[in-house]
Design a protein around this motif. Structure first.
Motif, PDB file in Angstrom:
ATOM      1  N   LEU A 123      -1.567  18.484   2.624  1.00 27.70           N
ATOM      2  CA  LEU A 123      -1.496  17.034   2.430  1.00 27.70           C
ATOM      3  C   LEU A 123      -0.052  16.597   2.176  1.00 27.70           C
ATOM      4  O   LEU A 123       0.756  17.366   1.678  1.00 27.70           O
ATOM      5  N   ASP A 124       0.243  15.338   2.512  1.00 29.48           N
ATOM      6  CA  ASP A 124       1.598  14.841   2.265  1.00 29.48           C
ATOM      7  C   ASP A 124       1.562  13.520   1.491  1.00 29.48           C
ATOM      8  O   ASP A 124       0.517  13.107   0.984  1.00 29.48           O
ATOM      9  N   SER A 125       2.720  12.863   1.419  1.00 24.98           N
ATOM     10  CA  SER A 125       2.849  11.676   0.570  1.00 24.98           C
ATOM     11  C   SER A 125       1.935  10.530   1.027  1.00 24.98           C
ATOM     12  O   SER A 125       1.444   9.759   0.201  1.00 24.98           O
ATOM     13  N   ILE A 126       1.701  10.414   2.330  1.00 22.60           N
ATOM     14  CA  ILE A 126       0.827   9.337   2.817  1.00 22.60           C
ATOM     15  C   ILE A 126      -0.614   9.609   2.378  1.00 22.60           C
ATOM     16  O   ILE A 126      -1.347   8.691   2.009  1.00 22.60           O
ATOM     17  N   ASP A 127      -1.001  10.890   2.368  1.00 24.16           N
ATOM     18  CA  ASP A 127      -2.345  11.247   1.897  1.00 24.16           C
ATOM     19  C   ASP A 127      -2.513  10.876   0.423  1.00 24.16           C
ATOM     20  O   ASP A 127      -3.572  10.409   0.007  1.00 24.16           O
TER      21      ASP A 127
ATOM     22  N   ILE B 193      -5.119   7.089  -3.548  1.00 28.51           N
ATOM     23  CA  ILE B 193      -5.061   5.979  -4.511  1.00 28.51           C
ATOM     24  C   ILE B 193      -6.001   4.858  -4.038  1.00 28.51           C
ATOM     25  O   ILE B 193      -6.730   4.260  -4.834  1.00 28.51           O
ATOM     26  N   VAL B 194      -5.996   4.608  -2.723  1.00 26.52           N
ATOM     27  CA  VAL B 194      -6.891   3.581  -2.157  1.00 26.52           C
ATOM     28  C   VAL B 194      -8.354   4.015  -2.336  1.00 26.52           C
ATOM     29  O   VAL B 194      -9.212   3.205  -2.703  1.00 26.52           O
TER      30      VAL B 194
ATOM     31  N   HIS C 148       9.638  13.639   9.025  1.00 27.97           N
ATOM     32  CA  HIS C 148       8.436  12.993   8.499  1.00 27.97           C
ATOM     33  C   HIS C 148       8.372  11.586   9.074  1.00 27.97           C
ATOM     34  O   HIS C 148       9.403  10.955   9.267  1.00 27.97           O
TER      35      HIS C 148
ATOM     36  N   SER D  69       0.833  -1.206   0.000  1.00 29.78           N
ATOM     37  CA  SER D  69       0.000   0.000   0.000  1.00 29.78           C
ATOM     38  C   SER D  69       0.865   1.253   0.000  1.00 29.78           C
ATOM     39  O   SER D  69       0.453   2.314  -0.435  1.00 29.78           O
ATOM     40  N   PHE D  70       2.080   1.102   0.484  1.00 29.69           N
ATOM     41  CA  PHE D  70       3.027   2.217   0.464  1.00 29.69           C
ATOM     42  C   PHE D  70       3.749   2.340  -0.868  1.00 29.69           C
ATOM     43  O   PHE D  70       4.575   3.227  -1.055  1.00 29.69           O
TER      44      PHE D  70
ATOM     45  N   LEU E 272      -1.088   8.458  -1.137  1.00 34.85           N
ATOM     46  CA  LEU E 272      -1.272   6.996  -1.203  1.00 34.85           C
ATOM     47  C   LEU E 272      -2.698   6.630  -0.800  1.00 34.85           C
ATOM     48  O   LEU E 272      -3.316   5.724  -1.362  1.00 34.85           O
ATOM     49  N   GLU E 273      -3.228   7.346   0.172  1.00 39.35           N
ATOM     50  CA  GLU E 273      -4.583   7.063   0.649  1.00 39.35           C
ATOM     51  C   GLU E 273      -5.619   7.437  -0.422  1.00 39.35           C
ATOM     52  O   GLU E 273      -6.659   6.791  -0.544  1.00 39.35           O
TER      53      GLU E 273
ATOM     54  N   LEU F 183      -9.072  11.386   4.685  1.00 40.42           N
ATOM     55  CA  LEU F 183      -7.828  12.051   5.098  1.00 40.42           C
ATOM     56  C   LEU F 183      -7.969  12.734   6.461  1.00 40.42           C
ATOM     57  O   LEU F 183      -7.050  13.422   6.915  1.00 40.42           O
ATOM     58  N   ASN F 184      -9.105  12.523   7.116  1.00 43.20           N
ATOM     59  CA  ASN F 184      -9.328  13.092   8.460  1.00 43.20           C
ATOM     60  C   ASN F 184      -9.030  14.587   8.508  1.00 43.20           C
ATOM     61  O   ASN F 184      -8.252  15.048   9.347  1.00 43.20           O
ATOM     62  N   LEU F 185      -9.618  15.328   7.582  1.00 42.68           N
ATOM     63  CA  LEU F 185      -9.395  16.784   7.561  1.00 42.68           C
ATOM     64  C   LEU F 185     -10.375  17.436   8.540  1.00 42.68           C
ATOM     65  O   LEU F 185     -11.440  17.909   8.163  1.00 42.68           O
ATOM     66  N   GLU F 186      -9.974  17.411   9.775  1.00 47.65           N
ATOM     67  CA  GLU F 186     -10.833  17.857  10.864  1.00 47.65           C
ATOM     68  C   GLU F 186     -11.302  19.305  10.674  1.00 47.65           C
ATOM     69  O   GLU F 186     -10.517  20.204  10.366  1.00 47.65           O
TER      70      GLU F 186
ATOM     71  N   PRO G 298      -2.646   2.728   3.642  1.00 44.87           N
ATOM     72  CA  PRO G 298      -1.306   3.207   4.004  1.00 44.87           C
ATOM     73  C   PRO G 298      -1.335   4.142   5.211  1.00 44.87           C
ATOM     74  O   PRO G 298      -0.417   4.126   6.026  1.00 44.87           O
ATOM     75  N   ALA G 299      -2.399   4.930   5.324  1.00 47.30           N
ATOM     76  CA  ALA G 299      -2.467   5.892   6.432  1.00 47.30           C
ATOM     77  C   ALA G 299      -2.649   5.188   7.777  1.00 47.30           C
ATOM     78  O   ALA G 299      -2.292   5.728   8.817  1.00 47.30           O
TER      79      ALA G 299
ATOM     80  N   TYR H 222      -8.701  -3.589   1.238  1.00 54.95           N
ATOM     81  CA  TYR H 222      -8.177  -2.301   0.770  1.00 54.95           C
ATOM     82  C   TYR H 222      -7.148  -1.801   1.787  1.00 54.95           C
ATOM     83  O   TYR H 222      -7.458  -0.954   2.624  1.00 54.95           O
ATOM     84  N   PRO H 223      -5.934  -2.356   1.739  1.00 53.25           N
ATOM     85  CA  PRO H 223      -4.914  -1.987   2.738  1.00 53.25           C
ATOM     86  C   PRO H 223      -4.735  -0.468   2.790  1.00 53.25           C
ATOM     87  O   PRO H 223      -4.530   0.161   1.751  1.00 53.25           O
TER      88      PRO H 223
ATOM     89  N   PHE I 174      -5.493  14.758  13.979  1.00 52.68           N
ATOM     90  CA  PHE I 174      -6.652  13.941  13.614  1.00 52.68           C
ATOM     91  C   PHE I 174      -6.323  12.837  12.616  1.00 52.68           C
ATOM     92  O   PHE I 174      -7.147  11.988  12.328  1.00 52.68           O
ATOM     93  N   LYS I 175      -5.116  12.868  12.099  1.00 55.32           N
ATOM     94  CA  LYS I 175      -4.691  11.795  11.197  1.00 55.32           C
ATOM     95  C   LYS I 175      -4.010  10.667  11.966  1.00 55.32           C
ATOM     96  O   LYS I 175      -3.753   9.604  11.425  1.00 55.32           O
TER      97      LYS I 175
ATOM     98  N   SER J  25       7.284   8.797   7.704  1.00 59.20           N
ATOM     99  CA  SER J  25       7.634   7.676   6.825  1.00 59.20           C
ATOM    100  C   SER J  25       8.714   8.016   5.801  1.00 59.20           C
ATOM    101  O   SER J  25       9.364   7.128   5.275  1.00 59.20           O
TER     102      SER J  25
END
Lengths: 592, 85
Positions: free
Chosen positions: B39-43, B48-49, A254, A197-198, B45-46, B16-19, A508-509, A505-506, A447-448, A256
């Motif tokens: 947003l960043d790189s993990i967002d 894409i999911v 960061h 997923s990453f 990827l999310e 993305l939990n945009l509170e 990544p977050a 649906y793995p 919140f993330k 990751s």
């Protein structure tokens, strides 16, 4: 003034899909062998992946017939992960010829995910088995050892973090004569799907440092080293490998992604090589995962440290990234190479191409020098460097080492205990969000985060509220050491839900938070903390152990002035936070 | 299209939990990454999911996301063209 003790390797072992035993593994990779191959439909994972896996459980099952005593007859069957760790430790202990049941022997386990594969079948029930501290106890008890083992859970740097912890325990604590460092990792749908997923996995054999590298491969392995201490290194056999120094630094960048400037790794390299003649370094064994950013970051850090002419290699092309075992097995293989005065070829590199040029070792060859540097980096922004040398006929090094005496004085400057949160009318998430608002925090990233990070970040926020410190620059003189019992299991269960067979649906977050040390990374980013960051897992809060570890951290890192330390644990129905800010007392203050 | 854009904004805020954000707070023509939403790189990827889970769109290469996630409008247009569910 020099160190009181020399810390040296007394025995080691590697169990990998390639071979059993350190030397058998060394011979295999010198011959260019690898078990990396493509797997399709393994563990119900839809996409194919490249990995180095044990072909069957035959080898791991053999461990049950090895032990002649009946110490473990009461225990249930060991898991794949535990068997691998036990087998590696047993071989290393045999080679070291020590009595591992002795109270002056400590076990330190290095793993990122332990038995996490069991979550798939456990559902939400709280069996002890996925708890890292529980596996660690089973492993120590197998050898009749009654000391509470420590688990170093620092993502990819765990193996080196465990060796640094072993060094500190032997150098400063006076409780132990030997430390058995064991690292193991078994792969599963959980780990593979997360890395997929990453988009971090290479669709082919990984190519560390190559200009066309496109990601990492994962691998299974177990490895163990028995470390011992002596005041008279001149009496050790020649060729003994001595651990000179180790350091951990956070990028504060960061959770990751590696720092583009290699800041944390550079700090660690500087720390372990200061007062050491870098001409003696024969080679650098890097992390070299073959992801674009990791290898670039290492090239930048090595160049900034002016070590770019020294041969570098990565062993990921042979075994893939074996996570919690990597830092240990790579140190063993590099130690043997140093003893043979050679550097191992970086398998998979065809045409080196990194952000800064490196002297990548393309063939096995003879080298000059009597030391090697091990580098490793991982999620949570953590980086480590460890320096090893060969004991020479002359009595070796350990002369002219920096001053490191265990006399650190520190006080608790501030402490915070969050009200214990348990599931009630309001869920834990709501209660944490409530607390966030109550203290007037403004940090949308909160919140993330998973609940462990939310709890830790709130604890740190309240701890540092009204404390006068530099908010603008990354502070290398601040460190973070946290502990808990459930590691990241609370979030692991959540991730498991995203990889259910009928709803795969793995996320990544969610996956990024399936490592306990991410909470140290989040706090490091929030408060710009660039010193040591470490995470340990144990059965329950132990104030004495915590103060021992803090004392060691202050002693081994002379630059540290503050350490945020504490217990941050979230596990299903409970959330416990007990954090303290420790401040070093300067000598001048003591006199007053 | 406007309906899809609104729905997409709601989904982005959710995954993305945009509170504290409402769909109205997101400018569908503004860049999704860089400044703004933070947003960043993990967002990425999310997202894409999200495309795979909600619209049955599987990106072969994560780099394709760079073009698709330029703005909510670009993303919605791409989804409209490629969705399989």
């Amino acid at each position: 003034m020099k160190n009181k003790y020399s810390i040296y390797q007394k025995g080691h072992s590697i169990i990998s899909p390639l071979a059993h035993g350190s030397y058998a593994n060394f011979e295999a990779i010198i011959a260019g062998k690898s078990q990396l191959q493509c797997y399709e439909q393994r563990w119900g994972i839809p996409e194919p992946f490249f990995a180095s896996l044990f072909q069957d459980e035959h080898d791991l099952n053999a461990v049950e017939t090895l032990h002649e005593t009946s110490l473990h007859q009461m225990e249930p069957q060991y898991t794949r992960f535990e068997k691998l760790a036990i087998k590696a430790a047993e071989d290393a202990i045999k080679q070291a010829n020590i009595d591992a049941s002795n109270e002056r022997v400590l076990f330190i386990l290095s793993t990122t995910k332990g038995n996490v594969e069991l979550l798939e079948h456990l559902g939400s029930c709280h069996d002890n088995r996925p708890y890292l501290w529980y596996s660690a106890q089973l492993i120590a008890k197998y050898f009749g050892n009654q000391n509470t083992p420590i688990v170093a859970s620092n993502a990819c740097i765990s193996g080196c973090a465990a060796q640094i912890a072993a060094y500190n325990m032997l150098q400063y604590s006076d409780q132990y004569d030997y430390v058995v460092v064991v690292g193991a990792e078994v792969l599963s749908k959980f780990i593979i799907s997360g890395f997929q997923s990453f988009k971090a996995l290479s669709p082919e054999r990984c190519k560390p440092f190559d200009q066309n590298r496109c990601g990492l491969n994962l691998g299974e392995a177990g490895a163990a080293i028995v470390y011992a201490r002596t005041k008279t290194p001149e009496e050790l056999p020649e060729q003994t490998i001595i651990m000179e120094a180790g350091a951990i630094n956070n990028d504060a960048n960061h959770i990751s992604g590696p720092s583009r400037t290699g800041e944390g790794l550079l700090k660690s390299i500087h720390k372990v090589t200061e007062n050491f003649d870098t001409q003696r370094i024969a080679f650098i064994n890097t992390h070299g995962t073959a992801t674009l950013y990791n290898d670039d970051m290492e090239s930048v850090a090595i160049n900034r440290a002016s070590l770019q002419d020294i041969p570098v290699n990565s062993l990921k092309g042979y075994y893939g990234h074996t996570l919690g075992a990597a830092g240990i097995m790579e140190v063993i293989l590099s130690s043997i190479a140093l003893q043979k005065r050679m550097v191992i070829k970086s398998l998979g590199t065809e045409q080196a191409g990194t952000a800064q040029p490196l002297n990548v070792c393309m063939e096995n060859h003879k080298i000059q020098g009597d030391a090697f540097l091990k580098l490793i980096s991982g999620f949570g922004g953590s980086n480590a460097a460890v320096l090893f040398s060969l004991r020479q006929g002359s009595g070796g090094r350990s002369q002219g080492t920096v001053i490191r005496i265990h006399n650190s004085q520190f006080t608790i400057h501030n402490s915070i205990v969050l009200p214990q949160i348990t599931i009630g009318a309001q869920g834990i998430d709501d209660q944490l969000a409530q607390l966030y608002r109550n203290i007037g925090m403004s940090y949308p990233k909160f919140f993330k985060m998973d609940r462990l990070c939310k709890a830790g970040i709130l604890g740190a926020e309240m701890l540092l509220k009204d404390y006068d410190f530099d908010h603008e620059n990354v502070k290398a003189d601040w460190g973070i050491i946290l502990m808990n019992s459930a590691s990241s299991l609370d979030n692991d269960r959540r991730y498991q839900e995203t990889i259910a067979e009928d709803n795969y649906y793995p996320s990544p977050a969610v996956f990024v938070y399936t490592l306990a040390n991410i909470v140290t990374g989040e706090i490091a980013i929030r408060h710009k903390i660039g010193g040591e960051s470490s995470f340990y897992v144990m059965p329950k809060f132990d104030q004495n152990l915590m103060e021992e570890v803090i004392g060691q951290a202050f002693t081994t890192n002379p630059e540290l002035t503050h350490i945020i330390c504490g217990w941050v644990d979230v596990d299903g129905e409970e959330c416990k936070v007990n954090m303290k800010l420790y401040k070093r007392i300067q000598n001048s203050e003591i006199k007053q | 299209m406007e309906e899809l854009i609104y729905k997409l904004k709601e989904e982005i805020i959710d995954v993305l939990n945009l509170e504290g954000m409402k769909p109205e707070d997101i400018d569908e023509n503004a860049p999704l990454f860089g400044e703004g939403l933070g947003l960043d790189s993990i967002d990425a990827l999310e997202l894409i999911v999200l495309m795979e889970k909600n619209y049955g769109i599987k990106l072969k290469n994560a780099n394709e996301g760079k073009e698709i996630f330029k703005s909510v409008r670009v993303m919605a247009e791409y989804i409209n063209e490629h969705k399989t569910k």
